[in-house]
Scaffold this active site. Structure first.
Site, PDB file in Angstrom:
ATOM      1  N   ASP A 120      32.802  14.859  68.535  1.00 15.31           N
ATOM      2  CA  ASP A 120      33.739  15.955  68.782  1.00 15.31           C
ATOM      3  C   ASP A 120      33.730  16.260  70.276  1.00 15.31           C
ATOM      4  O   ASP A 120      33.012  15.609  71.034  1.00 15.31           O
ATOM      5  CB  ASP A 120      33.374  17.188  67.934  1.00 15.31           C
ATOM      6  CG  ASP A 120      34.624  17.961  67.510  1.00 15.31           C
ATOM      7  OD1 ASP A 120      35.398  18.341  68.398  1.00 15.31           O
ATOM      8  OD2 ASP A 120      34.823  18.165  66.296  1.00 15.31           O
ATOM      9  N   HIS A 167      39.961  16.034  69.523  1.00 11.52           N
ATOM     10  CA  HIS A 167      38.507  16.273  69.523  1.00 11.52           C
ATOM     11  C   HIS A 167      37.802  15.126  70.253  1.00 11.52           C
ATOM     12  O   HIS A 167      36.772  14.622  69.805  1.00 11.52           O
ATOM     13  CB  HIS A 167      37.991  16.444  68.091  1.00 11.52           C
ATOM     14  CG  HIS A 167      38.449  17.731  67.463  1.00 11.52           C
ATOM     15  ND1 HIS A 167      37.950  18.955  67.831  1.00 11.52           N
ATOM     16  CD2 HIS A 167      39.385  17.991  66.499  1.00 11.52           C
ATOM     17  CE1 HIS A 167      38.544  19.920  67.119  1.00 11.52           C
ATOM     18  NE2 HIS A 167      39.426  19.364  66.316  1.00 11.52           N
ATOM     19  N   GLU A 224      43.879  18.732  64.451  1.00 12.55           N
ATOM     20  CA  GLU A 224      44.000  19.612  65.623  1.00 12.55           C
ATOM     21  C   GLU A 224      44.238  18.857  66.927  1.00 12.55           C
ATOM     22  O   GLU A 224      43.671  19.204  67.959  1.00 12.55           O
ATOM     23  CB  GLU A 224      42.729  20.471  65.763  1.00 12.55           C
ATOM     24  CG  GLU A 224      42.534  21.412  64.600  1.00 12.55           C
ATOM     25  CD  GLU A 224      41.304  22.315  64.749  1.00 12.55           C
ATOM     26  OE1 GLU A 224      41.386  23.455  64.298  1.00 12.55           O
ATOM     27  OE2 GLU A 224      40.281  21.872  65.300  1.00 12.55           O
TER      28      GLU A 224
END
Ligand code: TNX
Length: 771
Positions: free
Chosen positions: A199, A266, A329
């Site tokens: 991440d 990420h 995301e």
């Protein structure tokens, strides 16, 4: 058990064994998750140190299940059971194969006065039969031998994906800590460990071909205030050898480890390690900001080769069919701004950035397929078209699951916030850090994985469900365990037991056995659901000097005992049955016990006097209208303790003290904490509320009734100094009961301020003999 049988039993086996058996006949079966089918029968079987575990000679799978059972029984009950190759006629615990049991995880368990038999076709079934028997052997904290009531169980899981996700990127857990969680998963009959290994805040898996990923990408510099020593490094990674060890440890417990390499967003730690993977060519630092960072991978051929090379090493380490490639995301700002990416989109003929992500994921999905593996991704992979043969993990509610299943794709349900265990377990003031609102035990228990929008045929695509442990706010294994337990018990039952066996009250009645097992294994279980809550009308108590107190807890379960003299409550203290009156000042204490006298919640205390009734901690303040977001935060993002923690709205620091009684208030005392503003909010950054300050570092404003009401106090903030400090204000020249609106005006480019506690100070009471 009848009186006659009880006497006979005692004559044959002794009082302890029979009393145990008599109780056990009526007690709930101490099993979580509940088996698919079970029936009780007459009689019992006594398991003691002489009881062998008998396995078919040469059956390696049966030996593994038997050794696991023996090891667990020894550790948790002090019961040494010897594993032996079988001989006909031996009395004991017999593990055997039964080809007629169709489900590979299914088993039967029979307890008769002649012995115990676990039968299954496959190793997994024998293993789960062994786990069930271990639970029957450990219904409480007692040690040594125990008598089991006769029973027939026929069991198999409802879902094949019974998962837990651990985020080892935001905060890192050691191999031993990860293994401890895998052991708990096994005890809960969970079989899929989704390991979030990369991440923005850290790349945690050694990739031999790309050493910078862990040399640079596994470490971040903790931010610190100017007054504090130079930044500390935070990080860590798993070597390939350690990963092999974890995968083997999991496999021995019938758990598949599904690794996640998060793409194309990420990606900041990867881009920090190899800037050529990124879009801007610039090298960022490994992120210290939670949320949505904007760094994406580029989509060059060389980047695809990089990912494929990483996947080669990942596939060599993880035998799992599913490889999780994230997809969540990925805000597209960088792709939108990059001429190179835009040119690539035109060359590929894809119409927008979502379609480009879909193309990128599709390339990698194909690569996985060519190697006999399958792509799994978060539900954003539905946007822009879903790569063929992809499986979807639905996290933004269950709509992704519904859509994907309708398109014929397999799905796993892990919706936020229902199964997001980074949400706290309660609204209590002693709750650990995490996200709000609370996701309470009852809600997790009630979770139903199959969305009702799906037809029976579409529902076949639901592989199962998974709880996700994101660790931005869970910096230590204590936090992780506190977040997991006992909610993982509820997940286990939602994943394993048929809907017909789900019974909330029955589940609560079986939890004391689980708590005993946690105690025996030193697991940090949250007692939030059972912890005593003290309720009273504060303002009425301030007026009368007496308080009418009710006690309760979140789940309305258990027996509460309390004291009013400061002593620690136990089973001999008064048992709470109805509201009672106390004269102040007084120190109340209460604890919650199960029907068998074991502890369900440790003692909690509430002091009742004028100063405490006039003060509010951060959990007793509410957000101002217009923003309902809240986190519960510790002073430092990488905290090594579990307290203190404060409820904070990072979008708007405005908070309300409802119904403050201002009569005679002599002064105002506010404990404030200065926190890091380490949030990457991407497109939501515009929602952060900024207010004009009139002094350099801003001030805390106290307003009456409404947030645009009369200004009662302006308390300037110091620029630097300790993180925790207090502000003292004048008396509030008001009478009556009013809401107080508390607003920080500090610039939003600087640190985040939060209220720890606010006290209205009553006037000093004249001492006897003084004027
Ligand atoms: C969303 S769930 C994320 C994570 C965060 C989590 C916090 C998902 C696929 N993305 O990156 O850690 O929320 O609750």
């Amino acid at each position: 058990m009848s009186k006659l049988r009880l006497l006979l039993c005692m004559a044959l086996y002794g009082i302890a064994a029979c009393a145990d058996a008599a109780g056990a006949q009526s007690a709930p079966l101490a099993l979580t998750p509940m088996p698919a089918q079970w029936t009780r029968a007459d009689g019992h079987f006594n398991v003691n140190a002489q009881t062998p575990i008998i396995i078919p000679a040469g059956d390696a799978g049966a030996r593994r299940a038997a050794d696991y059972l023996a090891g667990l029984a020894e550790r948790t009950r002090g019961l040494s059971l010897q594993v032996q190759d079988g001989q006909a006629g031996m009395l004991g615990i017999r593990l055997q194969r039964d080809a007629s049991i169709a489900n590979r995880e299914g088993y039967t368990l029979d307890i008769t006065p002649q012995g115990i038999r676990i039968a299954a076709r496959d190793d997994a079934g024998l293993f789960y039969g062994a786990v069930t028997l271990w639970q029957l052997l450990t219904p409480n904290d007692q040690r040594g031998e125990t008598s089991l009531p006769a029973l027939h169980i026929r069991d198999q899981p409802r879902f094949s994906w019974r998962g837990m996700m651990l985020d080892s990127s935001r905060h890192f857990q050691t191999v031993e800590e990860v293994e401890g969680l895998l052991e708990q998963m096994a005890q809960h009959k969970l079989n899929t460990f989704h390991w979030h290994l990369t991440d923005d805040q850290g790349w945690r898996i050694e990739i031999k071909r790309y050493p910078e990923l862990t040399k640079i990408g596994a470490w971040r510099d903790e931010q610190s205030a100017a007054s504090e020593p130079s930044p500390r490094r935070y990080g860590g990674f798993y070597t390939q050898e350690q990963i092999r060890q974890v995968v083997a440890y999991a496999a021995a417990r019938q758990i598949t480890v599904v690794p996640e390499i998060d793409l194309p967003g990420h990606a900041q730690a990867a881009v920090a390690s190899y800037p050529e993977l990124g879009v801007t060519g610039k090298r960022p630092s490994v992120s210290t900001d939670w949320g949505v960072n904007t760094y994406l991978y580029n989509v060059d051929d060389s980047t695809l080769r990089f990912v494929e090379n990483v996947l080669d090493e990942v596939m060599a380490l993880f035998p799992s069919t599913y490889i999780h490639l994230g997809g969540d995301e990925a805000v597209k700002d960088q792709w939108e701004a990059s001429p190179a990416i835009q040119a690539k989109m035109r060359a590929l003929g894809v119409k927008n950035e979502n379609a480009l992500q879909s193309w990128f994921m599709g390339q990698l999905g194909t690569y996985l397929n060519q190697h006999g593996r399958r792509l799994l991704g978060w539900d954003e992979i539905l946007e822009g078209g879903l790569p063929a043969s992809a499986t979807v993990m639905s996290w933004r509610g269950s709509k992704g699951a519904i859509e994907a299943a309708k398109q014929g794709h397999d799905v796993v349900l892990s919706p936020s916030p229902d199964l997001y265990f980074d949400h706290v377990q309660s609204n209590r003031d002693d709750e650990y850090s995490g996200r709000l609102p609370p996701i309470v035990l009852a809600a997790v228990y009630g979770f139903e994985a199959v969305p009702k929008e799906l037809s029976a045929d579409q529902a076949k695509h639901v592989l199962g469900l998974q709880a996700n442990v994101w660790t931005e706010h869970l910096p230590s294994i204590d936090h992780v365990q506190h977040a997991l337990f006992p909610r993982l018990d509820a997940v286990a039952e939602a994943a394993w037991s048929p809907a017909s066996q789900r019974d909330w009250q029955g589940f609560l009645a079986r939890l004391p056995a689980q708590f005993a097992r946690y105690r025996q294994q030193h697991i940090h279980v949250a007692d939030s659901a059972f912890a005593p809550v003290f309720e009273l009308d504060r303002n009425a108590a301030l007026v009368s000097g007496k308080a009418q107190v009710s006690l309760g807890n979140q789940v309305n379960h258990g027996v509460l005992h309390y004291t009013v003299d400061g002593s620690t409550p136990d089973l001999h203290s008064p048992r709470y049955s109805k509201p009672f009156e106390v004269v102040m000042p007084v120190t109340l204490k209460a604890a919650t016990f199960a029907g068998d006298g074991s502890v369900l919640a440790a003692p909690r205390q509430r002091v009742l006097d004028a100063p405490s009734l006039l003060s509010r901690a951060s959990d007793e303040l509410v957000n101002c209208p217009g923003s309902d977001f809240a986190l519960r935060l510790q002073p430092m993002p990488d905290a090594t303790s579990t307290a203190p923690a404060y409820n904070v709205n990072i979008f708007d620091t405005c908070r309300l003290y409802r119904q403050a009684r201002l009569d005679g208030v002599a002064a105002i005392h506010v404990q404030v904490v200065r926190l890091q503003r380490n949030y990457a909010l991407a497109h939501d950054a515009k929602l952060v509320k900024s207010r004009p300050a009139s002094t350099p570092h801003g001030e805390l404003l106290v307003r009456q009734d409404r947030c645009d009401g009369p200004l009662l106090a302006t308390l300037p903030l110091p620029g630097d100094g300790p993180r925790q400090f207090s502000l003292d204000g004048p008396s509030l020249p008001r009478q009556g009961t009013h809401d107080l609106c508390l607003i920080f005006t500090a610039p939003i480019s600087g640190p985040l301020y939060a209220i720890d506690n606010i006290s209205l100070i009553p006037p000093a009471t004249p001492q006897a003999g003084q004027p």
